[in-house]
Design a protein around this motif. Structure first.
Motif, PDB file in Angstrom:
ATOM      1  N   ASN A 137      -0.974   8.755   4.615  1.00  0.00           N
ATOM      2  CA  ASN A 137      -1.832   8.281   3.831  1.00  0.00           C
ATOM      3  C   ASN A 137      -2.084   6.940   4.019  1.00  0.00           C
ATOM      4  OD1 ASN A 137      -2.056  11.090   3.150  1.00  0.00           O
ATOM      5  ND2 ASN A 137      -2.192  10.623   1.085  1.00  0.00           N
ATOM      6  N   ASN A 138      -1.019   6.187   3.958  1.00  0.00           N
ATOM      7  CA  ASN A 138      -1.204   4.832   4.129  1.00  0.00           C
ATOM      8  C   ASN A 138      -1.617   4.101   5.317  1.00  0.00           C
ATOM      9  OD1 ASN A 138      -0.508   2.009   2.667  1.00  0.00           O
ATOM     10  ND2 ASN A 138       1.204   1.969   4.270  1.00  0.00           N
ATOM     11  N   HIS A 179       4.942  11.939   3.175  1.00  0.00           N
ATOM     12  CA  HIS A 179       3.451  12.297   2.929  1.00  0.00           C
ATOM     13  C   HIS A 179       2.759  10.915   2.856  1.00  0.00           C
ATOM     14  CE1 HIS A 179       0.620  14.263  -0.265  1.00  0.00           C
ATOM     15  NE2 HIS A 179      -0.019  13.473   0.700  1.00  0.00           N
ATOM     16  N   CYS A 180       3.286  10.073   1.917  1.00  0.00           N
ATOM     17  CA  CYS A 180       2.639   8.748   1.737  1.00  0.00           C
ATOM     18  C   CYS A 180       2.405   7.898   3.067  1.00  0.00           C
ATOM     19  CB  CYS A 180       3.135   7.942   0.850  1.00  0.00           C
ATOM     20  SG  CYS A 180       3.205   8.738  -0.805  1.00  0.00           S
ATOM     21  N   GLY A 185       0.864  -1.108   0.045  1.00  0.00           N
ATOM     22  CA  GLY A 185      -0.311  -0.063  -0.092  1.00  0.00           C
ATOM     23  C   GLY A 185       0.881   1.178  -0.050  1.00  0.00           C
ATOM     24  N   LEU A 186       2.051   1.187   0.644  1.00  0.00           N
ATOM     25  CA  LEU A 186       2.865   2.371   0.807  1.00  0.00           C
ATOM     26  C   LEU A 186       3.443   2.556  -0.782  1.00  0.00           C
ATOM     27  CD1 LEU A 186       4.209   4.753   2.692  1.00  0.00           C
ATOM     28  CD2 LEU A 186       5.963   2.832   3.184  1.00  0.00           C
ATOM     29  N   GLN A 216       0.915   4.183  -2.676  1.00  0.00           N
ATOM     30  CA  GLN A 216       0.552   5.548  -2.286  1.00  0.00           C
ATOM     31  C   GLN A 216       1.875   6.413  -2.978  1.00  0.00           C
ATOM     32  OE1 GLN A 216      -1.445   7.338  -0.936  1.00  0.00           O
ATOM     33  NE2 GLN A 216      -2.747   5.921   0.123  1.00  0.00           N
ATOM     34  N   SER A 225      -5.125   4.817   5.910  1.00  0.00           N
ATOM     35  CA  SER A 225      -6.085   3.872   4.900  1.00  0.00           C
ATOM     36  C   SER A 225      -6.095   2.452   5.164  1.00  0.00           C
ATOM     37  CB  SER A 225      -5.465   4.196   3.417  1.00  0.00           C
ATOM     38  OG  SER A 225      -5.636   5.478   2.968  1.00  0.00           O
ATOM     39  N   THR A 258       1.290   7.124  -6.650  1.00  0.00           N
ATOM     40  CA  THR A 258      -0.040   7.696  -6.893  1.00  0.00           C
ATOM     41  C   THR A 258       0.043   9.157  -6.442  1.00  0.00           C
ATOM     42  OG1 THR A 258      -1.221   6.567  -5.188  1.00  0.00           O
ATOM     43  CG2 THR A 258      -1.409   5.731  -7.415  1.00  0.00           C
ATOM     44  N   THR A 259      -0.280   9.297  -5.011  1.00  0.00           N
ATOM     45  CA  THR A 259      -0.337  10.370  -4.146  1.00  0.00           C
ATOM     46  C   THR A 259       0.925  11.203  -4.351  1.00  0.00           C
ATOM     47  OG1 THR A 259      -2.100   9.593  -3.219  1.00  0.00           O
ATOM     48  CG2 THR A 259      -1.007  11.502  -2.145  1.00  0.00           C
ATOM     49  N   TRP A 309     -14.718  11.387  -1.690  1.00  0.00           N
ATOM     50  CA  TRP A 309     -13.430  11.358  -1.217  1.00  0.00           C
ATOM     51  C   TRP A 309     -13.249  11.932   0.327  1.00  0.00           C
ATOM     52  CZ3 TRP A 309     -10.243  15.272   0.723  1.00  0.00           C
ATOM     53  CH2 TRP A 309      -9.039  14.936   0.832  1.00  0.00           C
TER      54      TRP A 309
END
Length: 321
Positions: free
Chosen positions: A260-261, A256-257, A160-161, A164, A264, A167-168, A213
């Motif tokens: 999010n990871n 940053h990711c 997942g990381l 991310q 999520s 993408t992000t 979102w």
């Protein structure tokens, strides 16, 4: 690769390229070269918000258009959000660099984007500190310890990381941090520059609160404000990492990711008693605490070394002569 963290000056030439007779004051190219930051921020907002408009107006948002974006696993964000994210910061940065610096500038941008060679301690600090900070803030909110994450969560965390990151992280950070921050710091200093970029970065997300979102239609009026506040606070942490690592974009993207990871994949599994609104509170608490610690510890310098940067640039000029 050294095992000792040290300040490495960021050497990005922010001077506008010379304009020829055909690029006078009335030309578009001349305007971009005179005001690259204004053009970058304007394009980042315009391109992203234009691309997000169908998503916001669709059944995934306001429901004005009777069309729903398809998505895997019940999520439409891949097709609804990601195109606008890629069309915004990274595309705007590349366009402005191409106009102001040409191919040499784009090649230098690529080198900075692939600057993986920093001390391994930086990667360890980012990989450990992000989930640790979010866990501690969540424990404070839940008033109890976290539950052990399931095997599925542990297996999905690193993939997942990585997802991310491509993408992000790749969509946003080449613009906000790689392009804007060095130029803003030279003009305003690290604190004011971070505050401006943090506000713009947070506000850039606001249309998405009118879609699934952002949890539409069950969005509390204060949620966007708290999100922008969290983005500002996290920006101070990211500025410090950016400056201290010599502008390593993979490291900044990892920070940053990592946020999010964790939210999520791991957060709801570890804190099942907390609501989705508590996610924002945990993010705001952890990022604000980290930002305040860094501002006090660095006395507002956030790892920025303008004298070292000027000396390095002077040395580069001397070598070219």
């Amino acid at each position: 690769m050294s095992s000792r963290a040290r300040v490495i000056p960021v050497t990005i030439d922010t001077r506008p390229a010379p304009t020829g007779p055909e690029e006078g004051r009335g030309s578009l190219r001349g305007s971009i070269r005179r005001s690259p930051l204004t053009w970058f921020f304007s394009l980042a907002f315009l391109l992203s918000w234009a691309a997000w408009t169908p998503y916001v107006l669709s059944e995934n948002g306001l429901g004005v258009w009777h069309f729903a974006f398809p998505g895997a696993g019940g999520s439409s964000q891949l097709l609804g959000v990601l195109p606008g994210a890629y069309l915004g910061p990274i595309t705007s940065a590349l366009l402005v660099i191409g106009v102001t610096e040409g191919r040499p500038g784009l090649r230098a941008w690529r080198r900075r984007m692939t600057k993986f060679k920093v001390s391994w301690r930086w990667y360890a600090v980012v990989l450990v500190s992000v989930p640790a900070a979010l866990t501690l803030s969540s424990v404070a909110l839940a008033d109890r310890g976290p539950e052990m994450p399931s095997a599925v969560v542990l297996a999905a965390f690193l993939p997942g990381l990585l997802l991310q990151m491509i993408t992000t992280g790749l969509a946003e950070e080449p613009g906000w941090r790689e392009f804007a921050m060095p130029r803003m710091q030279r003009r305003y200093g690290p604190v004011i520059a971070t505050l401006i970029v943090g506000v713009l970065w947070g506000v850039w997300h606001l249309p998405l609160f009118l879609s699934d979102w952002g949890g539409w239609p069950d969005v509390n009026a204060t949620e966007p404000l708290k999100f922008v506040g969290s983005a500002i606070a996290l920006s101070f942490v990211m500025t410090w990492v950016f400056n201290r690592s010599g502008g390593s974009m993979p490291l900044v993207m990892l920070l940053h990711c990592g946020v999010n990871n964790y939210i999520s994949i791991a957060w709801s599994d570890m804190f099942p008693t907390l609501s989705s609104d508590d996610t924002t509170h945990a993010f705001l608490l952890s990022s604000t605490t980290a930002a305040l610690i860094l501002l006090v510890a660095t006395r507002g310098r956030l790892g920025y070394a303008p004298d070292a940067t000027k000396a390095a640039k002077a040395a580069n000029v001397t070598q070219r002569l």
